[in-house]
Design an enzyme around this catalytic site. Structure first.
Site, mmCIF file in Angstrom:
data_model
loop_
_atom_site.group_PDB
_atom_site.id
_atom_site.type_symbol
_atom_site.label_atom_id
_atom_site.label_comp_id
_atom_site.label_asym_id
_atom_site.label_seq_id
_atom_site.Cartn_x
_atom_site.Cartn_y
_atom_site.Cartn_z
ATOM 1 N N HIS A 25 12.273 53.191 25.956
ATOM 2 C CA HIS A 25 11.742 54.264 26.139
ATOM 3 C C HIS A 25 12.333 55.425 25.534
ATOM 4 O O HIS A 25 13.593 55.548 25.801
ATOM 5 C CB HIS A 25 11.102 54.366 27.391
ATOM 6 C CG HIS A 25 12.315 54.450 28.458
ATOM 7 N ND1 HIS A 25 12.789 53.211 28.727
ATOM 8 C CD2 HIS A 25 12.938 55.359 29.225
ATOM 9 C CE1 HIS A 25 13.599 53.399 29.903
ATOM 10 N NE2 HIS A 25 13.890 54.596 29.910
ATOM 11 N N HIS B 118 13.156 59.544 25.802
ATOM 12 C CA HIS B 118 12.939 60.698 26.756
ATOM 13 C C HIS B 118 12.560 61.724 25.932
ATOM 14 O O HIS B 118 13.470 61.994 25.172
ATOM 15 C CB HIS B 118 13.905 60.863 27.757
ATOM 16 C CG HIS B 118 14.339 59.804 28.746
ATOM 17 N ND1 HIS B 118 13.934 59.771 30.261
ATOM 18 C CD2 HIS B 118 14.893 58.412 28.538
ATOM 19 C CE1 HIS B 118 14.489 58.660 30.724
ATOM 20 N NE2 HIS B 118 14.787 57.819 29.791
HETATM 21 P P1 AMP Z 1 15.992 54.966 32.278
HETATM 22 O O1 AMP Z 1 17.114 55.679 33.268
HETATM 23 O O2 AMP Z 1 16.413 55.861 30.844
HETATM 24 O O3 AMP Z 1 15.546 53.634 32.092
HETATM 25 O O4 AMP Z 1 14.889 55.952 32.600
HETATM 26 C C1 AMP Z 1 13.558 55.420 33.196
HETATM 27 C C2 AMP Z 1 12.589 56.552 33.601
HETATM 28 O O5 AMP Z 1 11.403 56.087 33.736
HETATM 29 C C3 AMP Z 1 13.257 57.463 34.469
HETATM 30 O O6 AMP Z 1 13.294 58.909 34.422
HETATM 31 C C4 AMP Z 1 12.032 57.226 35.741
HETATM 32 O O7 AMP Z 1 11.810 58.473 36.398
HETATM 33 C C5 AMP Z 1 10.813 56.831 35.084
HETATM 34 N N1 AMP Z 1 9.856 56.157 35.413
HETATM 35 C C6 AMP Z 1 10.072 54.921 36.349
HETATM 36 N N2 AMP Z 1 8.976 54.433 36.826
HETATM 37 C C7 AMP Z 1 7.959 55.222 36.455
HETATM 38 C C8 AMP Z 1 6.344 55.241 36.576
HETATM 39 N N3 AMP Z 1 5.872 54.319 37.276
HETATM 40 N N4 AMP Z 1 5.780 56.171 35.555
HETATM 41 C C9 AMP Z 1 6.453 57.328 35.357
HETATM 42 N N5 AMP Z 1 7.924 57.302 34.969
HETATM 43 C C10 AMP Z 1 8.589 56.469 35.563
#
Ligand code: AMP
Length: 142
Positions: free
Chosen positions: A100, A102
């Site tokens: 993903h 950001h």
């Molecule tokens: P990372 O640390 O790069 O893996 O970021 C994962 C991101 O996914 C974090 O910023 C979380 O807040 C976000 N996240 C996790 N679960 C969900 C969800 N169900 N809906 C939206 N964002 C999410």
């Protein structure tokens, strides 16, 4: 679809998300715990663990969507700037093991920070490492 992957579940509609963009290869939705309001995640619809696993056509679709989304997020939030961030691997801070990107809108004097002390190369270390990387690239090309 990966069984226990939260983002695969969002793609499948099994858990809710606030979607802002969708096409045949890409989905984008608002991060549930944003660094700033409007923090958006852009994901491939096929399950890939990280950047290097994303097929080139899907990656191209992700980047094209991210470019449009970055502009839309800035206009919608009034943010004058944004960060594009991708954590790849647990050691790099990746918590959700589905690739993903950001998009983080940035505001004047916000408290968001990605800074760390920067290193310096000693002696020939810089050119030696560059040569090593080029060697690996040449091997992958063959
Ligand atoms: P990372 O640390 O790069 O893996 O970021 C994962 C991101 O996914 C974090 O910023 C979380 O807040 C976000 N996240 C996790 N679960 C969900 C969800 N169900 N809906 C939206 N964002 C999410």
């Amino acid at each position: 679809m990966e069984k226990n992957c939260v983002f695969c579940k969002i793609i499948a509609g099994e858990i809710p998300a606030t979607k802002v963009y969708e096409d045949d290869k890409v989905l984008a939705f608002l991060d549930i715990a944003p660094f700033n309001y409007g923090h958006t995640l852009v994901i491939p619809k096929i399950h890939c663990h990280c950047f290097t696993e994303i097929p080139p056509d899907t990656l191209a679709a992700m980047m094209a969507a991210a470019q449009k989304l970055a502009v839309a997020v800035m206009r919608a939030t009034g943010a004058p700037a944004y960060n594009l961030l991708m954590n790849n691997g647990q050691v790099a801070g990746q918590e959700v093991p589905h690739a993903h990107l950001h998009i983080i809108p940035r505001l004047v004097d916000d408290t968001v920070s990605f800074s760390a002390p920067q290193k310096r190369y000693d002696g020939e270390a810089l050119t030696e490492l560059a040569a090593k990387i080029q060697e690996r690239l040449a091997k992958n090309a063959n």
